[in-house]
Enzyme design. Structure first.
Site, PDB file in Angstrom:
ATOM      1  CB  CYS A   1      -0.935  -0.027   1.223  1.00 30.38           C
ATOM      2  SG  CYS A   1      -2.159   1.287   1.228  1.00 30.38           S
ATOM      3  CB  CYS A   2       3.839   2.298   2.015  1.00 31.70           C
ATOM      4  SG  CYS A   2       3.192   2.670   3.661  1.00 31.70           S
TER       5      CYS A   2
ATOM      6  CB  CYS B   1      -2.513   7.174   5.608  1.00 29.42           C
ATOM      7  SG  CYS B   1      -1.646   7.417   4.046  1.00 29.42           S
TER       8      CYS B   1
ATOM      9  CB  CYS C   1      -1.272   4.063   8.819  1.00 29.17           C
ATOM     10  SG  CYS C   1      -1.892   2.850   7.637  1.00 29.17           S
TER      11      CYS C   1
ATOM     12  CB  CYS D   1       6.427   4.593   4.264  1.00 24.71           C
ATOM     13  SG  CYS D   1       7.359   6.065   3.901  1.00 24.71           S
TER      14      CYS D   1
HETATM   15  S1  SF4 Z   1       0.445   4.828   5.548  1.00 25.63           S
HETATM   16 FE1  SF4 Z   1      -1.184   3.238   5.520  1.00 25.63          FE
HETATM   17  S2  SF4 Z   1      -2.821   3.957   4.136  1.00 25.63           S
HETATM   18 FE2  SF4 Z   1      -0.991   5.246   3.831  1.00 25.63          FE
HETATM   19  S3  SF4 Z   1       0.026   4.348   2.098  1.00 25.63           S
HETATM   20 FE3  SF4 Z   1       0.974   3.403   3.911  1.00 25.63          FE
HETATM   21  S4  SF4 Z   1      -0.234   1.565   4.404  1.00 25.63           S
HETATM   22 FE4  SF4 Z   1      -1.400   2.796   2.904  1.00 25.63          FE
END
Ligand code: SF4
Length: 234
Positions: free
Chosen positions: A107-108, A190, A193, A219
């Site tokens: 996701c990151c 986000c 998170c 990340c």
């Molecule tokens: S912080 Fe969480 S929602 Fe944002 S990109 Fe990373 S995993 Fe995805």
């Protein structure tokens, strides 16, 4: 304040050497609003870019607009590739990051790392709001260093600032900041998170808290073998 003069000097140096191929990747965290203010005042040719992951808290969007109104600076907003997000969500769901480290990194990667690569495309240098005292892994960080992850120069002009320096600057210069900081959110990313932390708790426990404590949260934005940086703030 000597640190402030030095920071301004580094920003001017960066602008002179690299503008317009110079990008400030702004997350609108406390450090980054300080840099935003300093860049607007002293090195306005530095491009300001930010990432909208699609999962940011409303308070971050409010802050972006507050900065847009206060400063005469253009903010370039980069979004994730729509088809990448659609495929990821179709296969793994909207809240995939809670299910495994692999999913969270995916996701990151899709929502942050790839858009950042696009934002940095063509840039010869970038500016970050990283501070040395934020993590043990940042002790070897230099104010100006090579960033092998992106193959460009990297300026860390707040390297010597303490958290107190950051907040003193914000208060005394009436710099807009994320209102979540007033609700004990030390680090804001986000919405799903990020959480508030209790007094005395490690500020980094406000991010990806469900993961194994032995794993340093990162990340990918500032993870590279040379600087040994991790995490994002951004
Ligand atoms: S912080 Fe969480 S929602 Fe944002 S990109 Fe990373 S995993 Fe995805």
């Amino acid at each position: 304040m000597e640190k402030l003069d030095q920071t301004i000097e580094w920003l001017k140096q960066a602008e002179q050497a690299f503008a317009p191929d110079l990008v400030f990747a702004c997350s609108f965290g406390a450090e980054d609003v300080v840099l935003f203010d300093l860049i607007a005042g002293h090195a306005p040719l530095i491009r300001i870019v930010t990432l909208d992951t699609g999962r940011l808290p409303q308070q971050t969007y409010d802050l972006m607009d507050a900065c847009r109104e206060k400063y005469d600076m253009h903010i370039e907003v980069y979004f994730p590739d729509a088809s990448d997000v659609e495929e990821m969500v179709r296969e793994k769901g909207l809240n995939l990051f809670y299910h495994s480290l692999e999913n969270r990194k995916l996701c990151c990667e899709i929502r942050k790392v790839r858009p950042l690569k696009r934002a940095l495309k063509g840039a010869k240098a970038w500016v970050t709001g990283l501070r040395r005292e934020q993590a043990a892994s940042r002790t070897e960080m230099q104010p100006i260093e090579d960033d092998p992850a992106f193959g460009i120069r990297k300026f860390n002009p707040l390297i010597e600032w303490s958290e107190k320096d950051v907040w003193n600057y914000i208060r005394s210069n009436e710099v807009p900041y994320n209102k979540l900081h007033d609700q004990f959110y030390p680090s804001i990313g986000c919405a799903p998170c990020t959480r508030s932390v209790a007094v005395g708790e490690d500020p980094r426990s406000g991010r990806w808290w469900w993961e194994n404590e032995d794993v340093v949260p990162e990340c990918g934005l500032h993870a590279n073998p040379t600087s040994k940086l991790s995490g994002d703030q951004k």
